[in-house]
Design a protein around this motif. Structure first.
Motif, mmCIF file in Angstrom:
data_model
loop_
_atom_site.group_PDB
_atom_site.id
_atom_site.type_symbol
_atom_site.label_atom_id
_atom_site.label_comp_id
_atom_site.label_asym_id
_atom_site.label_seq_id
_atom_site.Cartn_x
_atom_site.Cartn_y
_atom_site.Cartn_z
ATOM 1 N N GLU A 274 16.477 7.861 -19.348
ATOM 2 C CA GLU A 274 17.016 6.535 -20.181
ATOM 3 C C GLU A 274 15.866 5.483 -20.369
ATOM 4 O O GLU A 274 15.693 4.893 -21.204
ATOM 5 N N ILE A 275 15.300 5.299 -19.154
ATOM 6 C CA ILE A 275 14.241 4.352 -19.187
ATOM 7 C C ILE A 275 13.111 5.017 -20.229
ATOM 8 O O ILE A 275 12.363 4.221 -20.793
ATOM 9 N N ILE A 276 12.759 6.035 -20.146
ATOM 10 C CA ILE A 276 11.576 6.740 -20.923
ATOM 11 C C ILE A 276 12.115 6.596 -22.325
ATOM 12 O O ILE A 276 11.303 6.145 -23.113
ATOM 13 N N LYS A 277 13.534 6.613 -22.694
ATOM 14 C CA LYS A 277 13.904 6.772 -24.159
ATOM 15 C C LYS A 277 13.726 5.212 -24.530
ATOM 16 O O LYS A 277 13.421 4.802 -25.901
ATOM 17 N N ASN A 278 13.881 4.255 -23.664
ATOM 18 C CA ASN A 278 13.821 2.956 -24.112
ATOM 19 C C ASN A 278 12.582 2.333 -24.229
ATOM 20 O O ASN A 278 12.356 1.122 -24.659
ATOM 21 N N THR A 279 11.631 2.947 -23.583
ATOM 22 C CA THR A 279 10.211 2.432 -23.490
ATOM 23 C C THR A 279 9.306 3.056 -24.473
ATOM 24 O O THR A 279 8.455 2.339 -25.109
ATOM 25 N N LEU A 280 9.460 4.380 -24.923
ATOM 26 C CA LEU A 280 8.593 5.092 -25.757
ATOM 27 C C LEU A 280 8.353 4.565 -27.141
ATOM 28 O O LEU A 280 9.880 4.221 -27.737
ATOM 29 N N GLU A 281 7.592 4.363 -27.863
ATOM 30 C CA GLU A 281 7.345 3.845 -29.178
ATOM 31 C C GLU A 281 8.069 5.001 -30.219
ATOM 32 O O GLU A 281 8.472 4.573 -31.430
ATOM 33 N N ASP A 282 8.097 6.056 -29.677
ATOM 34 C CA ASP A 282 8.441 7.373 -30.635
ATOM 35 C C ASP A 282 9.686 8.035 -30.078
ATOM 36 O O ASP A 282 9.707 9.289 -30.375
ATOM 37 N N ALA A 283 10.576 7.091 -29.363
ATOM 38 C CA ALA A 283 11.894 7.873 -28.619
ATOM 39 C C ALA A 283 12.659 8.645 -29.745
ATOM 40 O O ALA A 283 13.545 9.533 -29.377
ATOM 41 N N ASP A 284 12.633 8.181 -30.959
ATOM 42 C CA ASP A 284 13.450 8.904 -31.921
ATOM 43 C C ASP A 284 12.960 10.315 -32.213
ATOM 44 O O ASP A 284 13.900 11.225 -32.609
ATOM 45 N N LYS A 285 11.775 10.739 -31.764
ATOM 46 C CA LYS A 285 11.238 12.102 -31.783
ATOM 47 C C LYS A 285 11.682 12.985 -30.552
ATOM 48 O O LYS A 285 11.569 14.352 -30.798
ATOM 49 N N LEU A 286 12.273 12.498 -29.490
ATOM 50 C CA LEU A 286 12.628 13.095 -28.350
ATOM 51 C C LEU A 286 14.262 13.688 -28.740
ATOM 52 O O LEU A 286 14.680 13.219 -29.726
ATOM 53 N N HIS A 287 14.467 14.756 -27.754
ATOM 54 C CA HIS A 287 16.018 15.048 -27.813
ATOM 55 C C HIS A 287 16.792 13.964 -27.784
ATOM 56 O O HIS A 287 16.609 13.052 -27.133
ATOM 57 N N SER A 288 18.263 14.311 -28.297
ATOM 58 C CA SER A 288 19.226 13.194 -27.975
ATOM 59 C C SER A 288 19.503 13.189 -26.459
ATOM 60 O O SER A 288 19.682 11.941 -26.171
ATOM 61 N N THR A 289 19.639 14.055 -25.639
ATOM 62 C CA THR A 289 19.955 14.075 -24.459
ATOM 63 C C THR A 289 19.087 14.918 -23.487
ATOM 64 O O THR A 289 18.364 15.694 -24.156
ATOM 65 N N TRP A 290 18.906 14.261 -22.111
ATOM 66 C CA TRP A 290 17.771 15.189 -21.234
ATOM 67 C C TRP A 290 18.218 16.538 -21.176
ATOM 68 O O TRP A 290 17.398 17.395 -21.068
ATOM 69 N N GLU A 291 19.643 16.797 -21.212
ATOM 70 C CA GLU A 291 19.928 18.380 -21.085
ATOM 71 C C GLU A 291 19.576 19.113 -22.192
ATOM 72 O O GLU A 291 18.829 20.088 -21.949
ATOM 73 N N GLU A 292 19.631 18.553 -23.421
ATOM 74 C CA GLU A 292 18.901 19.374 -24.589
ATOM 75 C C GLU A 292 17.437 19.388 -24.302
ATOM 76 O O GLU A 292 16.696 20.616 -24.776
ATOM 77 N N TRP A 293 16.686 18.408 -24.002
ATOM 78 C CA TRP A 293 15.219 18.368 -23.899
ATOM 79 C C TRP A 293 15.008 19.454 -22.713
ATOM 80 O O TRP A 293 14.138 20.392 -22.816
ATOM 81 N N ARG A 294 15.832 19.548 -21.635
ATOM 82 C CA ARG A 294 15.326 20.570 -20.535
ATOM 83 C C ARG A 294 15.675 21.813 -21.059
ATOM 84 O O ARG A 294 14.522 22.798 -20.674
ATOM 85 N N ILE A 295 16.708 22.185 -21.608
ATOM 86 C CA ILE A 295 16.781 23.643 -22.111
ATOM 87 C C ILE A 295 15.565 24.090 -23.007
ATOM 88 O O ILE A 295 15.008 25.252 -22.730
#
Length: 360
Positions: A274-295
């Motif tokens: 959540e800290i990463i998502k709130n800090t990165l300038e391109d957070a919208d390009k990351l997966h919606s959830t950590w679980e989706e990203w990890r898989i």
């Protein structure tokens, strides 16, 4: 059907009073035509007292070996949380192993597995109470005990380190067998020295039968009161093997024009997501959830492993990343994350924290 990777789990048999006796387990690992039997230090303490017997096509064979073992600093190794030993066998033994026994290669090993809550691991070995003897023959059955990663509080209470140890919950009296029934599992005594295998982080693979196992550690202890199985991460074994067998290591300083098949992958810890998502300038390009990203990331790593490309997870720290970007005047976006992880990776190479092994 038993996965081929479990053929590497090896029954450790000694000769006592001129009779074979199965006392524990080990895992066979082949590195560049060298054969290693990974096990626990307390198992090796017993092996030193009696001849080691190897099950071959022609029966039990006594064998000579060299070995490395952590020193015994506590009576019966009660306080030994690492409990590490390996035996180096004659490579020619490989072609004479009994049917169904075969060593792993480095492609089957995950040295940077990152443990998260709800991850599943399997401890596999040969419980000696299930061993049957008849004259000079032994019938020993491989058992696998699967459970979820123990919580951090358990690590703290038992004085284990999450960096070097793997602990799973194991309530022996409430296990689920292959038929789906609740039953009492056999006592796990004898699986000491057996393998700890990771499951794919994508749990859907368990349903489809498309799971990929990797060796991530060696088991050594059963804490009955706390209902815990404990072991040591595989990277510590490899570190000692390489240190004692320097000819296995490719000297990068002497290799001209060679690029190792090794890939670094940025790894985000769940508690920082959540800290990463709130800090990165391109957070919208990351997966919606950590679980989706990890898989997605772990499936990518498994794909690279299938291509015999070794991977190393580079742990991402948001504060360190921000400092890196400020120092190098970079925006907090994807290409900067790649640069950050690559620089960490290069630093580990230069500091000799990473060893490159290329299989023949």
């Amino acid at each position: 059907m038993m996965e081929a990777i479990f053929n590497s789990v090896f029954p450790i048999i000694i000769e006592r009073d001129k009779k074979p006796e199965q006392i524990a387990s080990g895992v066979l690992l082949e590195i560049k035509n060298h054969l290693f039997l990974l096990t626990s230090a307390h198992v090796f303490d017993d092996i030193q007292k009696f001849p080691l017997l190897i099950p071959t096509n022609s029966g039990f064979t006594k064998t000579n070996f060299s070995a490395a073992c952590l020193p015994n600093t506590d009576e019966n190794r009660v306080g030994d949380k690492i409990d590490l030993a390996y035996i180096k066998l004659n490579f020619d033994l490989k072609k004479n192993f009994s049917q169904g026994i075969s060593p792993l290669t480095l492609n089957n090993v995950d040295t940077t597995d990152y443990k998260e809550k709800d991850d599943i691991y399997t401890f596999s070995g040969f419980p000696y109470r299930k061993t049957k003897y008849k004259e000079n023959t032994i019938q020993s059955e491989l058992y696998s005990f699967t459970g979820g990663l123990a919580p951090k509080e358990t690590y703290d209470n038992l004085n284990y380190s999450p960096n070097t140890n793997i602990l799973i919950d194991f309530n022996r009296k409430k296990t689920i067998n292959i038929l789906g029934d609740i039953s009492t599992a056999p006592m796990p005594h004898g699986i000491s020295g057996g393998g700890i295998f990771s499951y794919s982080k994508d749990i859907s693979r368990l349903v489809t039968g498309n799971n990929i196992y990797r060796l991530v550690g060696i088991g050594h202890s059963y804490h009955e009161a706390q209902k815990i199985l404990a072991g040591t991460s595989i990277n510590l074994y490899l570190e000692i093997i390489y240190r004692n067998n320097p000819t296995l290591i490719n000297n990068l300083d002497e290799i001209q024009g060679w690029t190792p098949l090794f890939n670094c992958v940025t790894y985000y810890k769940k508690d920082e997501w959540e800290i990463i998502k709130n800090t990165l300038e391109d957070a919208d390009k990351l997966h919606s959830t950590w679980e989706e990203w990890r898989i997605a990331t772990e499936n990518y790593i498994e794909h690279l492993n299938s291509e015999k490309i070794q991977c190393r997870r580079m742990i991402f720290n948001i504060n360190s990343f921000k400092e890196y970007c400020e120092k190098n005047k970079l925006p907090l976006i994807g290409r900067s994350r790649i640069s950050y992880s690559s620089d960490l990776f290069a630093k580990e190479i230069l500091e000799k924290k990473i060893t490159f092994i290329v299989e023949n």
